[in-house]
Motif scaffolding. Structure first.
Motif, PDB file in Angstrom:
ATOM      1  N   GLU A  61     -14.341   0.547   2.782  1.00 30.25           N
ATOM      2  CA  GLU A  61     -13.179   0.889   3.441  1.00 30.25           C
ATOM      3  C   GLU A  61     -12.860  -0.007   4.790  1.00 30.25           C
ATOM      4  O   GLU A  61     -11.969  -0.146   5.174  1.00 30.25           O
ATOM      5  N   CYS A  62     -14.154  -0.327   5.243  1.00 28.50           N
ATOM      6  CA  CYS A  62     -13.799  -1.404   6.344  1.00 28.50           C
ATOM      7  C   CYS A  62     -13.098  -2.671   5.992  1.00 28.50           C
ATOM      8  O   CYS A  62     -12.443  -3.353   6.660  1.00 28.50           O
ATOM      9  N   ILE A  63     -13.679  -3.201   4.726  1.00 30.93           N
ATOM     10  CA  ILE A  63     -12.985  -4.362   4.223  1.00 30.93           C
ATOM     11  C   ILE A  63     -11.458  -4.375   4.104  1.00 30.93           C
ATOM     12  O   ILE A  63     -10.656  -5.090   4.566  1.00 30.93           O
ATOM     13  N   GLN A  64     -11.054  -3.233   3.567  1.00 29.39           N
ATOM     14  CA  GLN A  64      -9.415  -2.784   3.567  1.00 29.39           C
ATOM     15  C   GLN A  64      -8.830  -2.871   4.773  1.00 29.39           C
ATOM     16  O   GLN A  64      -7.789  -3.102   4.852  1.00 29.39           O
ATOM     17  N   ALA A  65      -9.702  -2.100   5.619  1.00 29.28           N
ATOM     18  CA  ALA A  65      -9.030  -1.966   7.118  1.00 29.28           C
ATOM     19  C   ALA A  65      -8.751  -3.242   8.038  1.00 29.28           C
ATOM     20  O   ALA A  65      -7.862  -3.293   8.622  1.00 29.28           O
ATOM     21  N   MET A  66      -9.908  -4.051   7.840  1.00 28.52           N
ATOM     22  CA  MET A  66     -10.077  -5.091   8.777  1.00 28.52           C
ATOM     23  C   MET A  66      -9.324  -6.478   8.182  1.00 28.52           C
ATOM     24  O   MET A  66      -8.681  -7.093   8.928  1.00 28.52           O
ATOM     25  N   SER A  67      -9.435  -6.546   6.929  1.00 26.68           N
ATOM     26  CA  SER A  67      -8.850  -7.940   6.499  1.00 26.68           C
ATOM     27  C   SER A  67      -7.388  -8.127   6.683  1.00 26.68           C
ATOM     28  O   SER A  67      -6.801  -9.212   7.055  1.00 26.68           O
ATOM     29  N   ILE A  84      -8.264  -0.114  -5.595  1.00 23.24           N
ATOM     30  CA  ILE A  84      -8.680  -1.293  -6.010  1.00 23.24           C
ATOM     31  C   ILE A  84      -9.306  -1.474  -7.401  1.00 23.24           C
ATOM     32  O   ILE A  84      -9.496  -0.376  -7.666  1.00 23.24           O
ATOM     33  N   SER A  85      -9.579  -2.764  -7.776  1.00 24.16           N
ATOM     34  CA  SER A  85     -10.099  -2.705  -9.068  1.00 24.16           C
ATOM     35  C   SER A  85     -11.599  -2.657  -8.906  1.00 24.16           C
ATOM     36  O   SER A  85     -12.271  -3.312  -7.830  1.00 24.16           O
ATOM     37  N   THR A  86     -12.534  -2.376 -10.060  1.00 20.52           N
ATOM     38  CA  THR A  86     -13.830  -2.434 -10.048  1.00 20.52           C
ATOM     39  C   THR A  86     -14.252  -3.935  -9.935  1.00 20.52           C
ATOM     40  O   THR A  86     -15.484  -4.155  -9.295  1.00 20.52           O
ATOM     41  N   SER A  87     -13.607  -5.013 -10.215  1.00 15.53           N
ATOM     42  CA  SER A  87     -13.929  -6.406 -10.022  1.00 15.53           C
ATOM     43  C   SER A  87     -13.621  -6.703  -8.664  1.00 15.53           C
ATOM     44  O   SER A  87     -14.562  -7.773  -8.372  1.00 15.53           O
ATOM     45  N   ALA A  88     -12.917  -6.118  -7.782  1.00 14.21           N
ATOM     46  CA  ALA A  88     -12.957  -6.643  -6.315  1.00 14.21           C
ATOM     47  C   ALA A  88     -14.123  -6.183  -5.751  1.00 14.21           C
ATOM     48  O   ALA A  88     -14.700  -6.730  -5.003  1.00 14.21           O
ATOM     49  N   LEU A  89     -14.665  -5.145  -6.298  1.00 10.79           N
ATOM     50  CA  LEU A  89     -15.773  -4.243  -5.527  1.00 10.79           C
ATOM     51  C   LEU A  89     -16.889  -5.239  -5.955  1.00 10.79           C
ATOM     52  O   LEU A  89     -17.716  -5.595  -4.957  1.00 10.79           O
ATOM     53  N   ARG A  90     -17.228  -5.966  -7.159  1.00  8.35           N
ATOM     54  CA  ARG A  90     -18.241  -6.637  -7.502  1.00  8.35           C
ATOM     55  C   ARG A  90     -17.935  -8.097  -6.710  1.00  8.35           C
ATOM     56  O   ARG A  90     -18.915  -8.663  -6.416  1.00  8.35           O
ATOM     57  N   ILE A  93     -15.002   4.944  -6.782  1.00  9.15           N
ATOM     58  CA  ILE A  93     -14.760   4.192  -5.635  1.00  9.15           C
ATOM     59  C   ILE A  93     -13.376   3.385  -5.866  1.00  9.15           C
ATOM     60  O   ILE A  93     -12.354   3.382  -4.758  1.00  9.15           O
ATOM     61  N   ALA A  94     -13.087   2.595  -6.687  1.00 10.60           N
ATOM     62  CA  ALA A  94     -11.972   1.914  -6.940  1.00 10.60           C
ATOM     63  C   ALA A  94     -10.749   2.888  -7.151  1.00 10.60           C
ATOM     64  O   ALA A  94      -9.781   2.390  -6.723  1.00 10.60           O
ATOM     65  N   ARG A  95     -11.097   3.819  -7.862  1.00 11.28           N
ATOM     66  CA  ARG A  95      -9.707   4.510  -7.659  1.00 11.28           C
ATOM     67  C   ARG A  95      -9.516   5.412  -6.333  1.00 11.28           C
ATOM     68  O   ARG A  95      -8.222   5.518  -5.946  1.00 11.28           O
ATOM     69  N   LYS A  96     -10.320   5.651  -5.560  1.00 11.16           N
ATOM     70  CA  LYS A  96     -10.231   6.231  -4.403  1.00 11.16           C
ATOM     71  C   LYS A  96      -9.628   5.133  -3.488  1.00 11.16           C
ATOM     72  O   LYS A  96      -8.739   5.544  -2.825  1.00 11.16           O
TER      73      LYS A  96
END
Length: 236
Positions: free
Chosen positions: A48-54, A12-18, A6-9
């Motif tokens: 994806e919603c976080i990336q689009a909305m923020s 973003i970093s995996t730490s951001a996901l966490r 997901i991070a690659r897709k």
């Protein structure tokens, strides 16, 4: 899906996901037998919603909305989004009025650098005129965005038309999501020559273009939010 996939897709970093998961923006992930997080397509939709909305709504509002979605309160979430979009519409109307004011004025007739003006207003009067708290105006003065004059007799702040133009331009950007564009516009307003109407018009025009951009960015965020709601089967 693995966090790394997901991070690659999403680039973003995996730490951001966490971090998003720990802050409650997405539902908790299940764990594999070896203890690794295992994300689903629903998690991907949240990310994806976080990336689009923020970018258009800010992280605070995005967090609030996504927590409401997880609680199944879809209408409350959508109304919150609608409220923010309504504020942007009001900002646009204010920016249009600012531009019209500068177009009709032709020349300010004031010189804020020397303090000459036919009409002075107190901070309370400016607050009532601009619908801004006096504390906000004092803060802008403290950080150097505006400069008022002091009454020689009582020491009270006083403002003329040039000051009010700056305050009105700043008011347009007050609820804006923090970005480099907002910083640059605020700096341009702070440095604006009070007697240069053309400069003021350019800043007002730049502000209008920024708001147009924010409107498009917010629409992208709304689209992604609705896609998330469909995946979660919260809407038809």
């Amino acid at each position: 899906m693995r966090p790394i996939d997901i991070a690659r897709k999403l680039k973003i970093s995996t730490s951001a996901l966490r971090n998003y998961e720990e802050k409650g923006l997405v539902p908790p992930a299940q764990r594999s037998a070896s203890g690794y997080r295992m994300y689903t397509k629903e998690h991907v939709a949240y990310f994806e919603c976080i990336q689009a909305m923020s970018p258009g709504f800010g992280m605070e509002a995005t967090t609030e909305v996504l927590r409401l979605i997880q609680a199944g309160q879809v209408d409350a979430a959508l109304w919150r989004v609608n409220e923010i979009q309504t504020n942007l519409q009001q900002d646009k109307q204010l920016a249009v009025r600012n531009m019209q004011m500068l177009t009709d004025t032709g020349a300010t007739g004031d010189n804020a650098e020397s303090g000459n003006s036919d009409e002075w207003m107190t901070i309370g009067e400016v607050s009532a005129l601009t619908a801004l708290p006096s504390s906000t105006i004092r803060h802008w003065e403290k950080v150097g965005l505006i400069t008022s004059f002091r009454d020689e007799q009582n020491g009270y702040r006083k403002f003329n038309r040039s000051h009010i133009q700056k305050i009105m331009l700043l008011r347009t950007l007050r609820p804006a999501v923090y970005s480099l564009s907002v910083i640059e516009l605020k700096e341009a307003i702070a440095q604006m020559n009070a007697s240069d109407v053309e400069e003021a018009r350019k800043i007002a025009s730049d502000t209008l273009r920024y708001l147009d951009h924010m409107n498009r960015v917010q629409m992208c965020g709304v689209h992604s939010l609705y896609q998330l709601c469909r995946i979660l089967q919260l809407v038809d």
